[in-house]
Write a protein that holds these residues in place. Sequence first.
Motif, PDB file in Angstrom:
ATOM      1  N   VAL A   1      -3.045   4.894 -11.671  1.00 49.33           N
ATOM      2  CA  VAL A   1      -2.401   3.613 -11.382  1.00 49.33           C
ATOM      3  C   VAL A   1      -2.396   2.844 -12.697  1.00 49.33           C
ATOM      4  O   VAL A   1      -3.453   2.615 -13.300  1.00 49.33           O
ATOM      5  CB  VAL A   1      -3.140   2.832 -10.286  1.00 49.33           C
TER       6      VAL A   1
ATOM      7  N   GLU B   1      -7.971   0.204  -4.983  1.00 48.75           N
ATOM      8  CA  GLU B   1      -7.907   0.919  -3.710  1.00 48.75           C
ATOM      9  C   GLU B   1      -6.799   1.959  -3.706  1.00 48.75           C
ATOM     10  O   GLU B   1      -6.858   2.935  -2.938  1.00 48.75           O
ATOM     11  CB  GLU B   1      -7.685  -0.070  -2.563  1.00 48.75           C
ATOM     12  N   LEU B   2      -5.772   1.773  -4.559  1.00 51.29           N
ATOM     13  CA  LEU B   2      -4.661   2.732  -4.609  1.00 51.29           C
ATOM     14  C   LEU B   2      -4.966   3.946  -5.483  1.00 51.29           C
ATOM     15  O   LEU B   2      -4.154   4.869  -5.550  1.00 51.29           O
ATOM     16  CB  LEU B   2      -3.401   2.027  -5.129  1.00 51.29           C
ATOM     17  N   VAL B   3      -6.101   3.932  -6.159  1.00 51.07           N
ATOM     18  CA  VAL B   3      -6.502   5.067  -7.002  1.00 51.07           C
ATOM     19  C   VAL B   3      -7.167   6.122  -6.127  1.00 51.07           C
ATOM     20  O   VAL B   3      -8.113   5.831  -5.383  1.00 51.07           O
ATOM     21  CB  VAL B   3      -7.460   4.622  -8.118  1.00 51.07           C
ATOM     22  N   ALA B   4      -6.677   7.348  -6.213  1.00 46.11           N
ATOM     23  CA  ALA B   4      -7.268   8.443  -5.458  1.00 46.11           C
ATOM     24  C   ALA B   4      -8.642   8.782  -6.029  1.00 46.11           C
ATOM     25  O   ALA B   4      -8.902   8.556  -7.216  1.00 46.11           O
ATOM     26  CB  ALA B   4      -6.356   9.672  -5.518  1.00 46.11           C
TER      27      ALA B   4
ATOM     28  N   GLY C   1       0.454   4.133  -1.119  1.00 46.48           N
ATOM     29  CA  GLY C   1      -0.230   5.422  -1.138  1.00 46.48           C
ATOM     30  C   GLY C   1      -1.329   5.425  -2.173  1.00 46.48           C
ATOM     31  O   GLY C   1      -1.682   4.390  -2.748  1.00 46.48           O
ATOM     32  N   ARG C   2      -1.874   6.615  -2.423  1.00 50.17           N
ATOM     33  CA  ARG C   2      -2.919   6.770  -3.433  1.00 50.17           C
ATOM     34  C   ARG C   2      -2.429   7.689  -4.544  1.00 50.17           C
ATOM     35  O   ARG C   2      -1.710   8.664  -4.281  1.00 50.17           O
ATOM     36  CB  ARG C   2      -4.212   7.294  -2.806  1.00 50.17           C
ATOM     37  N   TYR C   3      -2.861   7.367  -5.745  1.00 50.26           N
ATOM     38  CA  TYR C   3      -2.340   8.040  -6.936  1.00 50.26           C
ATOM     39  C   TYR C   3      -3.490   8.358  -7.892  1.00 50.26           C
ATOM     40  O   TYR C   3      -4.466   7.608  -7.986  1.00 50.26           O
ATOM     41  CB  TYR C   3      -1.313   7.140  -7.649  1.00 50.26           C
ATOM     42  N   ARG C   4      -3.321   9.443  -8.615  1.00 53.53           N
ATOM     43  CA  ARG C   4      -4.364   9.804  -9.571  1.00 53.53           C
ATOM     44  C   ARG C   4      -4.373   8.859 -10.767  1.00 53.53           C
ATOM     45  O   ARG C   4      -5.412   8.615 -11.369  1.00 53.53           O
ATOM     46  CB  ARG C   4      -4.172  11.260 -10.036  1.00 53.53           C
TER      47      ARG C   4
ATOM     48  N   ALA D   1       0.848  -1.192   0.000  1.00 54.17           N
ATOM     49  CA  ALA D   1       0.000   0.000   0.000  1.00 54.17           C
ATOM     50  C   ALA D   1       0.883   1.240   0.000  1.00 54.17           C
ATOM     51  O   ALA D   1       1.054   1.896   1.032  1.00 54.17           O
ATOM     52  CB  ALA D   1      -0.925  -0.004   1.216  1.00 54.17           C
TER      53      ALA D   1
ATOM     54  N   LYS E   1     -12.184   6.126 -10.432  1.00 50.30           N
ATOM     55  CA  LYS E   1     -12.640   6.113  -9.027  1.00 50.30           C
ATOM     56  C   LYS E   1     -13.587   7.301  -8.832  1.00 50.30           C
ATOM     57  O   LYS E   1     -13.215   8.451  -9.118  1.00 50.30           O
ATOM     58  CB  LYS E   1     -11.429   6.236  -8.070  1.00 50.30           C
TER      59      LYS E   1
ATOM     60  N   ASN F   1      -7.175  -4.564  -5.147  1.00 57.00           N
ATOM     61  CA  ASN F   1      -6.153  -3.843  -4.385  1.00 57.00           C
ATOM     62  C   ASN F   1      -5.634  -2.633  -5.149  1.00 57.00           C
ATOM     63  O   ASN F   1      -5.424  -1.560  -4.570  1.00 57.00           O
ATOM     64  CB  ASN F   1      -4.991  -4.788  -4.052  1.00 57.00           C
TER      65      ASN F   1
END
Length: 273
Positions: free
Chosen positions: A117, A138-141, A112-115, A110, A268, A135
């Motif tokens: 992925v 979930e990392l997409v902002a 972080g989150r990214y605009r 994990a 997202k 998974n």
Amino acid sequence: MAASTGDPEGGGRYGEDVFRPEQEGEGERIDFGALAYDETTMARLRALGVGPGWSCLDVGAGTGTVSRRLLEELGVESVLAVDRDVRFLARRPTPGLEVLESDITAPGFAPGRYRLVHARFVLMHLADRERVIANLAELVAPGGVLVLSDAVDLTNDRTPDTPYTEVMQAMWLGLRATIGTDVSWVPSCPQLLRGAGLVRAAAELYVPPLTPGSPISRFWADTWERSRAAMLATGTVDEDTIDAALLYLDSDECAALSAGMMTTWGWKPGPTG
């Protein structure tokens, strides 16, 4: 072509049993794939609006061609390039590019989150890909996009019987048996993204032309050589058939379809998506 991770259905691992990064010429093989597919990948990312201010996660980044083009051509703010073996990524430090050696299938991955992925030719080599897609989603902002590209096999029982067709089919069988590679699920990817909670899911298919000496032809030739043992183990081809396919691929007689690249994306829900 991105190096991937995980414990596939075949019991082996990409990069350990086949396509080992320490094998001479492996970086060049990956780059032949990049030459064949990068323009299509970058055109899709441009069309999705990727650009200045975006933070990006590039999964299975291989030699880093997409990661660097995101920074140098699209002007994104930052890229985290992830691979289980980062020897090719580490060769050319680039401002804005961070490199992480990690297995994306490991518990707790994990970063972080990214605009954005992005993963290309990764999921096809992994077991439990639905969990991995969930998974990654979930990392997409919020407001960001997940972009996945994987191969589509265009051979079937109506495909002309040539050494190329025999060897391409043997390759898929051999890779599935050894490292679990499976492309049969790829057409369902838009629905898998919807199931992961993403919206406005869509997909497109690109098939690079097979011409003598082209990057895609050289990519397949190198790939067949590296997977020769896996193909022979299927019992569907012999050494002479593989050699004949290599000659056919590099000749003016070649009239065949490469495997396609299907790119799927989903957003997202959020204020900027």
